[in-house]
Design a protein around this motif. Sequence first.
Motif, short mmCIF file in Angstrom:
data_model
loop_
_atom_site.label_atom_id
_atom_site.label_comp_id
_atom_site.label_asym_id
_atom_site.label_seq_id
_atom_site.Cartn_x
_atom_site.Cartn_y
_atom_site.Cartn_z
N TRP A 46 0.83 -1.20 0.00
CA TRP A 46 0.00 0.00 0.00
C TRP A 46 0.87 1.25 0.00
CZ3 TRP A 46 -4.32 2.03 -1.22
CH2 TRP A 46 -4.82 3.18 -0.59
N TYR A 47 1.93 1.23 0.79
CA TYR A 47 2.83 2.38 0.86
C TYR A 47 3.56 2.58 -0.47
CZ TYR A 47 6.43 5.46 2.84
OH TYR A 47 7.26 6.52 3.12
N CYS A 48 4.01 1.50 -1.07
CA CYS A 48 4.76 1.61 -2.33
C CYS A 48 3.94 2.26 -3.43
CB CYS A 48 5.23 0.23 -2.79
SG CYS A 48 6.59 -0.46 -1.82
N HIS A 50 2.16 4.72 -3.25
CA HIS A 50 2.20 6.17 -3.10
C HIS A 50 3.56 6.76 -3.49
CE1 HIS A 50 -1.21 5.05 -0.54
NE2 HIS A 50 -1.62 6.30 -0.62
N LEU A 129 6.05 3.94 8.75
CA LEU A 129 5.50 4.51 7.52
C LEU A 129 4.35 5.45 7.83
CD1 LEU A 129 5.46 1.30 5.29
CD2 LEU A 129 7.29 2.98 5.58
N ASP A 131 2.83 9.83 6.61
CA ASP A 131 2.97 11.00 5.74
C ASP A 131 4.38 11.57 5.79
OD1 ASP A 131 0.33 10.69 5.08
OD2 ASP A 131 -0.41 12.31 6.38
N LEU A 134 6.77 9.37 3.91
CA LEU A 134 6.49 9.43 2.48
C LEU A 134 7.17 10.64 1.85
CD1 LEU A 134 4.89 7.99 0.24
CD2 LEU A 134 3.00 9.56 0.71
N LEU A 158 -0.49 10.05 2.45
CA LEU A 158 -1.09 8.75 2.22
C LEU A 158 -2.60 8.87 2.06
CD1 LEU A 158 0.81 6.58 4.86
CD2 LEU A 158 1.10 6.51 2.38
#
Length: 214
Positions: A46-48, A50, A129, A131, A134, A158
Amino acid sequence: MVFDPEDGKAPSEISPVIDAPLEDPDQFAIPHALARDVARALPGLWYCLHLPQSRGDLVDLEAWKLKSLQQLAMGHHVMPVPVTALDSLALAPWWRPMLALCSDELVERTARGAVALGVELPVASFSSLGDASLEEHWQAIQERVYPDVPPLAGKVALSRRLDLAALDLPWRLMARRMGWDIDAPADEEPRTLLHRTLQGPRSSRPPPDWSVRD
């Protein structure tokens, strides 16, 4: 995206596609049919999504260049890798991983394997992980890929709605390019979000009603 295999062994071949028959539902996560040990690493995936998916995402581009990029296959390259395979994983010389993500208990083992693989950025745990991370990762990737080119303006954050991700994530990148406010209400509906994506945030017209009537 590193995970801990349930059997504790390094597979002879690594593939994101499960080719085993889906006969026993206890072996797979529903509805995506991911192996359950891989499914536990989904926060990393999910993070990737973004993060920048190509060099073109990092810089401001003219409209005709953006249109040309739409014709290219420039998707994310995310590889789920068992932590037991990091030491023996063979990658092509041109395939240099940018970032390794893992659960908190795998950080030390992943860090050792990341050094051998030549991962560009420090290993990040799932619990770190958010904002802030990111923004840091976008900046770090920018400095490695285009150190002498001004970065794309605007903040990154995010998305909080998995059900709207297919519309929301492309919108967020476009909003940064156009200088629009990327913050969306928590109760945003797909119809409203699609209208905003097509018309821009300053459109005063209400979204059309696409409901089907008998």
